[in-house]
Design an enzyme around this catalytic site. Structure first.
Site, short mmCIF file in Angstrom:
data_model
loop_
_atom_site.label_atom_id
_atom_site.label_comp_id
_atom_site.label_asym_id
_atom_site.label_seq_id
_atom_site.Cartn_x
_atom_site.Cartn_y
_atom_site.Cartn_z
N HIS A 160 0.75 -1.26 0.14
CA HIS A 160 -0.09 0.04 -0.13
C HIS A 160 0.77 1.21 0.08
CE1 HIS A 160 -3.85 2.15 1.13
NE2 HIS A 160 -3.15 3.00 1.56
N GLU A 161 1.91 1.15 0.64
CA GLU A 161 2.78 2.27 0.98
C GLU A 161 3.45 2.55 -0.23
OE1 GLU A 161 2.59 4.49 3.35
OE2 GLU A 161 0.93 3.38 4.51
N HIS A 164 1.73 4.52 -2.66
CA HIS A 164 1.52 5.75 -2.67
C HIS A 164 2.72 6.67 -3.51
CE1 HIS A 164 -2.03 6.36 -0.22
NE2 HIS A 164 -1.53 5.62 1.07
N GLU A 229 -6.56 6.54 -1.25
CA GLU A 229 -6.59 5.44 -0.59
C GLU A 229 -7.08 4.10 -1.39
OE1 GLU A 229 -5.20 4.83 2.96
OE2 GLU A 229 -4.19 6.35 1.89
N ASP A 233 -5.01 0.79 -2.34
CA ASP A 233 -5.58 -0.57 -2.11
C ASP A 233 -5.67 -1.43 -3.42
OD1 ASP A 233 -6.14 0.25 0.46
OD2 ASP A 233 -8.27 0.58 0.29
#
Length: 517
Positions: A160-161, A164, A229, A233
């Protein structure tokens, strides 16, 4: 000649089997400073165009708005990491960081959607959080690592990070926010400076600066929008699958976090505040996982050993020993070898060397691993068996030449045994291989001090402070080295003078930025 009295001390460390030092009492205070600084940096950046990715998702950025290049973004990330180191908010534990870096790069390679460099590191904080910085730096709190129940759950957070970063979320959210947030940065710079002073009012200054930042509010409103977000995901799920991890892990971990927050008495995990989890997000994660045939994924021994090591740092040494003794007695564990390893680490903290040696002897019969070699060597070193420690570390370094913990440990044992020339010979080779490993410079400085070679001592101590994020302290050390140039060659002196000019330029730029803001 000792290092300059005006230079910064080494950063605080967590309770550690390598140091015997309990520095954990300061974690909570520093968390406020670095978290606010991190979130603020993450929101002041101008928007960047989204990098093309293999999943063909719609791009959210506008290429015409691109202001910072990837190189500039990386430089900004480096500066933030240096601030974290200087604040003691970077966990200088090579074994934990090596594991996170290995797991993270496995996920990066599986996505095949970026050529960007990444660096993964642990933050010594028991709260549950993870964050991405500009330039591919990703931090994970030790509390989050301990909360995960499987390696796939931890991998889902990293995936997930990573998204980003690859989707430029951190750099695309600051349009129209720069002016106000630059003032916040100035306040946080004051907080960091005050925290390093001995002034009785420094605590009040830190509190005022952090209060003025309001970075957490900015984070919840701006930094991670709902759309970002969901995008993280979706792409993170694909990355997780491609790397061979359990597809259900993300939904399982988010569900556990959401349930735990209901009993948090208003003190929800930081991860929930910076990455809001909704029932809709969980439902989508579950739906994605249902479309994939289930297969069991076995956790690596590294995952279990790292979690056991982190658990051994918690509480007093005796409390740590009691935790592992009870887990083994009640057979409450996922991996028995890791529990014995954690017990050995806790016994080392408690200075019960005889019992620690027995635990290691039992593990030696069933497991061959660099973390086991490092633990065994430390037990020998702390118990006074320097010859045994040198032999164990020496063989382990030959077997695992890229393991940073062993590269740190072997020269430490040599220095303690008075074999300083052998230590510097080894360290010089390793510094050439790993020029960005600051602690290697510190160890080299220690060895050169014992050899009474002040030029090398202060030159390497200066490099350590430069790595730590203190150009002023680095310059002071370089000055001390140049005043003791008798043992330096012309080339070494010229190189150090050039390095000093680099640090002076960096310091001027740093001060100029603070003055402008």
């Amino acid at each position: 000649m000792p290092p300059s009295q005006n230079a910064l001390p080494p950063p605080r460390k967590p309770p550690h089997h390598r140091t015997g030092h309990n520095g954990g009492r300061q974690w909570r205070t520093w968390t406020c400073v670095w978290l606010c600084a991190t979130l603020t940096f993450a929101t002041i950046l101008p928007p960047l165009a989204t990098a093309q990715n293999i999943y063909n998702l719609p791009e959210l950025g506008d290429a015409s708005q691109q202001i910072l290049s990837p190189a500039q973004e990386r430089k900004l990330g480096e500066s933030i990491v240096r601030e974290l180191r200087a604040a003691g908010a970077y966990m200088n534990d090579p074994e934990v960081n090596d594991y996170l870096d290995s797991l993270g790069h496995k996920l990066v390679a599986a996505g095949n959607d970026t050529r960007q460099d990444f660096e993964f590191f642990a933050v010594p904080d028991p709260s549950i959080n993870a964050f991405a910085l500009p330039g591919g730096y990703i931090g994970v709190n030790t509390g989050l690592i301990l909360l995960t129940q499987s390696e796939s759950e931890l991998a889902s957070v990293l995936a997930h990070e990573i998204t980003h970063v690859t989707q430029r979320h951190l750099t695309r959210m600051a349009s129209g926010q720069k002016d106000a947030l630059l003032l916040t940065l100035a306040a946080l710079a004051v907080a960091v400076a005050a925290s390093q002073s001995n002034s009785s009012s420094s605590g009040q200054v830190i509190g005022a600066a952090v209060a003025s930042a309001q970075a957490l509010a900015i984070q919840s409103q701006i930094n991670y929008t709902r759309e970002h977000e969901y995008e993280a995901d979706r792409i993170g799920f694909q990355r997780l699958r491609a790397a061979g991890f359990d597809a259900t892990a993300s939904a399982v971990f988010m569900t556990r976090l959401l349930r735990s927050s209901r009993f948090a008495d208003g003190n929800a995990p930081s991860y929930l505040r910076t990455h809001p989890i909704t029932t809709e997000r969980i439902a989508e994660a579950q739906a994605r996982a249902e479309g994939v045939s289930y297969r069991q994924v076995v956790d690596s021994i590294d995952f279990h050993l790292v979690r056991a090591l982190l658990q051994s740092y918690l509480g007093t040494p005796r409390e740590a020993v009691a935790f592992f003794e009870e887990a083994l007695r009640e057979r409450k564990f996922n991996n028995e070898s890791a529990m014995h390893y954690g017990l050995a680490a806790s016994l080392l903290r408690a200075k019960d060397y005889d019992r620690a040696k027995k635990e290691i002897a039992g593990l030696d019969k069933e497991l061959q691993h660099p973390m086991l070699d490092a633990m065994a060597g430390h037990i020998m070193m702390e118990s006074g068996d320097l010859d045994g420690a040198i032999a164990r570390f020496g063989k382990a370094v030959e077997r695992y030449p890229n393991k940073k913990q062993l590269i740190y440990d072997y020269p430490e044992a040599l220095i303690r045994a008075g074999q300083n020339q052998k230590a510097v010979d080894f360290l010089e080779r390793q510094i050439a291989r790993f020029p960005n490993e600051g602690p290697l410079y510190q160890k080299a400085a220690s060895a050169y001090a014992k050899l009474k070679r002040p030029f090398k001592e202060h030159a390497y101590q200066g490099e350590y402070y430069a790595w730590l994020g203190s150009p002023q302290a680095a310059i002071e050390q370089f000055d001390l080295a140049l005043k003791n140039e008798k043992d330096a060659t012309f080339q070494e002196k010229s190189a150090l003078e050039s390095r000093k000019r680099e640090m002076q330029a960096e310091l001027r730029e740093h001060n100029k930025t603070l003055g402008r803001n």
